[in-house]
Design a protein around this motif. Structure first.
Motif, short mmCIF file in Angstrom:
data_model
loop_
_atom_site.label_atom_id
_atom_site.label_comp_id
_atom_site.label_asym_id
_atom_site.label_seq_id
_atom_site.Cartn_x
_atom_site.Cartn_y
_atom_site.Cartn_z
N VAL A 229 57.37 53.63 9.43
CA VAL A 229 56.97 54.86 8.74
C VAL A 229 55.97 54.45 7.67
O VAL A 229 56.19 53.48 6.95
N LEU A 230 54.86 55.19 7.57
CA LEU A 230 53.88 54.90 6.53
C LEU A 230 54.01 55.93 5.42
O LEU A 230 54.11 57.13 5.68
N LEU B 159 59.36 50.65 6.30
CA LEU B 159 58.50 51.53 5.53
C LEU B 159 57.31 50.74 5.02
O LEU B 159 57.47 49.76 4.29
N VAL B 160 56.12 51.19 5.39
CA VAL B 160 54.87 50.56 4.96
C VAL B 160 54.24 51.47 3.92
O VAL B 160 54.03 52.66 4.18
N ILE B 161 53.91 50.94 2.74
CA ILE B 161 53.37 51.79 1.68
C ILE B 161 52.22 51.09 0.95
O ILE B 161 52.45 50.17 0.16
N PRO B 162 50.98 51.50 1.23
CA PRO B 162 49.86 51.05 0.40
C PRO B 162 49.98 51.77 -0.95
O PRO B 162 50.01 52.99 -0.99
N LEU C 108 60.67 49.29 -5.87
CA LEU C 108 60.17 49.72 -4.57
C LEU C 108 60.20 48.59 -3.54
O LEU C 108 60.60 48.79 -2.39
N ASP C 109 59.81 47.40 -3.95
CA ASP C 109 59.68 46.28 -3.00
C ASP C 109 60.97 45.48 -2.84
O ASP C 109 60.96 44.43 -2.19
N GLU C 110 62.06 45.97 -3.38
CA GLU C 110 63.30 45.21 -3.33
C GLU C 110 64.12 45.47 -2.06
O GLU C 110 65.12 44.79 -1.83
N VAL D 251 55.03 46.53 0.97
CA VAL D 251 54.09 47.05 -0.03
C VAL D 251 52.72 46.42 0.21
O VAL D 251 52.59 45.19 0.24
N LEU D 252 51.71 47.26 0.38
CA LEU D 252 50.34 46.80 0.60
C LEU D 252 49.45 47.25 -0.54
O LEU D 252 49.74 48.23 -1.23
#
Length: 368
Positions: free
Chosen positions: A206-207, A238-241, A255-257, A263-264
Motif C-alpha cells: 500500500v502506498l 506500507l510504502v510512504i514517501p 512512523l518507521d518503527e 519510509v522513502l
C-alpha cells in the motif's frame, strides 16, 4: 491589437508546487504550438529538488525564467513574500495574461497581484469546492475564482459551484483535467517493476502520502495517524514517501518503527506515479492523487472529511475515510477485485491542454 502583437505579448505561468507543474505542462506545450510567447515564474514555494525542479526535467517543461525562492514560512509570511516578488515581475513584464494553477499560496498571490494591476487572470482547475473553509486551499481557490477572467473547469459540478457564487458562466469553460493529460502522455514511462527494484519494495504494498495540516501539524494528531498507518501495515507492507511538511511529527511518532513500513524520500513524478500504479491501494490526503488513481484504476482511501473532487468518488476509485475507518477500509479494498480503469470522467481524455490554449488565444484576440 493584431494577432502578431498578441503572440508577442508574454503569457506568464506562475508555478509553486508539484501539482502546479504537472497541470501546467500540457498548457505550456499547447500554447507553444500556437506561437505564444511564454514566461515561467517558479515561486520556490516548494524548494526541495524532489518536490519541484525535478518535475521540470521529467515533464519537458522549459527552465523557469524566474525563481523567486520564497521558501517556506507561515501563510502570512509566505504570501507576503509572494506578493512582493510577483508584483515586481508583473510590473516589469506587462504580461497579456497570468495563468495560475490549483489552490496553493502562489495561486492566490499571483491572482491578487494581477487583478490589482489590471492584468487578466486564467485559473486552471477552477470551480473545485470542499466547502470546508478551515482548509487553506479552499480559501485560496474561492478567492482565485473571484479574481479570474477565464476559469478552466475539470468536471461538470464546478460550473454549478461558480454560478452559485455569482461568477458569470461566460467566464467558465469545461475543458477536462490537465493533470490527466500529463498522466496519459507519460503512461509508458510508469514502470512499476523498475521502481520496485530500485527502492527494494515488496511485490505487494500500500502506498501512502500524508501532508495536510489537519493530519500532520499537531503532534498528537500525527501520532494517532501513525497508529492507524501501522494498522494498515499489519495488513500489507506500507510504502510512504514522506513530504517535508509533517516529516518531523510523523517520524517523532515512530512512523518507521513498524517492520513493514518503508519510509522513502520524496520521489520525482515518474517514479512516484510508477509506484502508485504498482500499489495494491493508496492511502492519502492529497487532492491530485485522488484523480490520478481514478485513471489508473487503483483503489484510493482519502483520509479527510471531505473532498473538492467528488467526481473521483462517484466516477472513480476513491473513498473518504476517518482515522478509525482506515484499517477496516484498507482490509476491504485489499480483499476486493481491482477497480475498472476504463471508466473515465468526461473530457479526462488527454486533450485539456489544447482546449485551454484555444480558449486563451481567442480571448487574447478579443482584448481591446
Amino acid at each position: 491589437m493584431n494577432r502578431r502583437e498578441i503572440v508577442l505579448a508574454p503569457i506568464v505561468h506562475v508555478l509553486g508546487a508539484r501539482p502546479n507543474f504537472v497541470k501546467a505542462a500540457p498548457v505550456i506545450d499547447a500554447l507553444a504550438s500556437r506561437g505564444a510567447e511564454q514566461i515561467v515564474v517558479h515561486t520556490g514555494q516548494h524548494y526541495d529538488e524532489k518536490m519541484s525542479e525535478v518535475f521540470f526535467h521529467e515533464l519537458g517543461l522549459p527552465e523557469p525564467d524566474v525563481n523567486l525562492g520564497v521558501g517556506s514560512g507561515s501563510h502570512a509570511a509566505q504570501t507576503a513574500s509572494l506578493l512582493v516578488g510577483l508584483e515586481q515581475e508583473f510590473t516589469g513584464r506587462s504580461p497579456a495574461l497570468v495563468i495560475v494553477y490549483g489552490d496553493v499560496n502562489s495561486t492566490i498571490a499571483a491572482a491578487l497581484v494581477a487583478a490589482k494591476l489590471h492584468i487578466p487572470v486564467a485559473h486552471v482547475e477552477a470551480g473545485l469546492r470542499s466547502f470546508d473553509m478551515t482548509m487553506p486551499e479552499e480559501v485560496n481557490r474561492r478567492l482565485t475564482d473571484q479574481l479570474s477572467d477565464l476559469l478552466f473547469v475539470t468536471s461538470p459540478e464546478g460550473i454549478g459551484h461558480l454560478a452559485n457564487e455569482g461568477i458569470s458562466v461566460d467566464k467558465a469553460h469545461l475543458v477536462g483535467n490537465t493533470m490527466i493529460d500529463t498522466l496519459l502522455a507519460n503512461l509508458a514511462k510508469f514502470d512499476s517493476e523498475r521502481v520496485r527494484a530500485e527502492h527494494d519494495l515488496p511485490e505487494r504494498y500500500v502506498l501512502a502520502t500524508m501532508h495536510r495540516p489537519a493530519n500532520v501539524d499537531a503532534p498528537e494528531t500525527a501520532a494517532a495517524l501513525v497508529g492507524h498507518l501501522h494498522g494498515v501495515a499489519d495488513l500489507a507492507d506500507l510504502v510512504i514517501p514522506v513530504h517535508p511538511r509533517g516529516r518531523a511529527n510523523l517520524m517523532a511518532a515512530g512512523l518507521d518503527e513498524h517492520p513493514r513500513v518503508h519510509v522513502l524520500e520524496p520521489l520525482g513524478y515518474i517514479d512516484f506515479i510508477a509506484a502508485v500504479r504498482g500499489a495494491a491501494a493508496i492511502v492519502t490526503d492529497s487532492g491530485g492523487l485522488q484523480e490520478e488513481t481514478t485513471i489508473l484504476g487503483v483503489p484510493c482511501l482519502t483520509v479527510r472529511p471531505n473532498t473538492e473532487r467528488p467526481i473521483t468518488i462517484t466516477h472513480g476509485t476513491n473513498r473518504l475515510v476517518t482515522f478509525e475507518e482506515l484499517v477496516p477500509a484498507a482490509r476491504k479494498v485489499l480483499e476486493a477485485p481491482r477497480p475498472d480503469a476504463d471508466r473515465k470522467p468526461p473530457l479526462w481524455d488527454g486533450a485539456a491542454g489544447p482546449r485551454i490554449a484555444d480558449v486563451i488565444m481567442e480571448f487574447l484576440v478579443e482584448q481591446p
